[in-house]
Design a protein around this motif. Sequence first.
Motif, PDB file in Angstrom:
ATOM      1  N   MET A 236       0.965  -1.643   0.027  1.00 36.75           N
ATOM      2  CA  MET A 236       0.153   0.245   0.003  1.00 36.75           C
ATOM      3  C   MET A 236       0.959   1.234   0.252  1.00 36.75           C
ATOM      4  N   GLY A 237       1.817   1.346   1.322  1.00 35.20           N
ATOM      5  CA  GLY A 237       2.517   2.477   1.023  1.00 35.20           C
ATOM      6  C   GLY A 237       3.415   2.635  -0.341  1.00 35.20           C
ATOM      7  N   SER A 238       3.678   1.726  -1.562  1.00 36.23           N
ATOM      8  CA  SER A 238       4.480   1.550  -2.570  1.00 36.23           C
ATOM      9  C   SER A 238       3.724   2.536  -3.745  1.00 36.23           C
ATOM     10  N   SER A 239       2.387   1.619  -3.657  1.00 37.94           N
ATOM     11  CA  SER A 239       1.482   1.804  -5.340  1.00 37.94           C
ATOM     12  C   SER A 239       1.461   2.472  -5.893  1.00 37.94           C
ATOM     13  N   LEU A 240       1.391   3.770  -4.891  1.00 40.27           N
ATOM     14  CA  LEU A 240       1.402   4.803  -5.502  1.00 40.27           C
ATOM     15  C   LEU A 240       2.308   6.337  -5.745  1.00 40.27           C
ATOM     16  N   THR A 241       3.536   5.436  -5.112  1.00 41.84           N
ATOM     17  CA  THR A 241       4.428   6.957  -5.408  1.00 41.84           C
ATOM     18  C   THR A 241       4.491   7.610  -7.186  1.00 41.84           C
TER      19      THR A 241
END
Length: 417
Positions: A236-241
């Motif tokens: 979750m923390g990396s998917s929309l960077t």
Amino acid sequence: MSTAFTNIAARSTSWTVLGLLAGLYAAQSVTGSMVQTALPVVLRDAGMPLDQIGYLAVLFLPWALKFLWAPLIDRFLSERTWILLCQLDIILCFLAATALPPQTRMAALACVLLVMGIFAATQDVATDSLAVRASDEDSRGLASGASTAGAYLGFLIGGGLWLVVYQHAGWAVSMASMAGFVCLLTIPVFLSGGLAGPPANSVSTGRRIGFRMTVKNHTLMRGLVFLVVYQVGLRMGSSLTGPYLVDKGIALDTIGLLRGAGGAVAGLVAASLGALVVQAAGIVRSIVIAALLNALLLAALAGVEFAGSVSPTVAVGILLLQVGAVAFSFVALYAAMMNWCNPDQTATDFAALQSIDAILAIAASSIAGVLGKSFGYGWLFCVSAAFILAAILIAPRMLAAPAQGRRPTVPEKVLES
């Protein structure tokens, strides 16, 4: 003297295997990185909403379902044969995609990418099986480090430099360049006859290969509990960077350089250091260290968003550090996953673990898109950090060492010609 020559030959063989693993993981990660990171950047730049971009993770479905055909790799042919067949098909898919720009032919392109994902996922299964069989518990950190470093090389090409090529030369040239890259990485495998002997099968071992044996693997099932909690937060923390950087007003070619060159360098360095840390500190301790780093960096990103006045440069710096922390995390986690596998069905067990991880990636990406649109990036990063902290709390119990003598060393025939 003969002992010295034997030791030199053994070290040479080990470095050859590590180099080939790095190249194979680079080839397979081109597809995943392009679909998961680069294509969302292109579509966001074209005005597509965040929630719709999140649903593009469905193209990652072959990695989630590869466990269905993984037993075939354990039963038939050699890993090298599977790898060569899949590499050829990936090249053909990239060439077909040259005529399918996403702005006008998104539906057809999605079908081609889905087929290409099936071949890439199958190559992944064969390579994972080779990685497990070509290493033992004492060298899993190095094998995992080489694999992760190779994946970041593929990320450099598929998720970073591809954007630069696309920005300046267009869609067709960018797809053709990816086909050429995979072709180059296929040549060493083609020349390496006898890279691996035939995989273990039910005839030679007297045991059944299948998911029933996977479920009975108590070490694997305990590790799976940790994997679910931890990877939900990390994914979750990396998917929309990528879209996050677009919304910060950063140009596409700059994002390509940051996420490609910058991200790949950070990942390669972290993967190399992570391999050494795993070898020195042990797998479980390394996983906890990596988890703490990721939680702290995601909390820092949340703080940047809540502050509101911090420059994009600071956010980019934190994201690059987080790329390194994720790479370190993958080295430690994948080394653990190798140890969880039954040596009689390495392809089946590792594919089951990675399929669950891919399902988590799809779900986490979709949830992240909704959270990001509804509550903003700050709360998305907070929730991600909370999941990772929860995983740290259960790590001592879920990642306990297996009973002594449970897992034999790798067969000597793995590298015979």
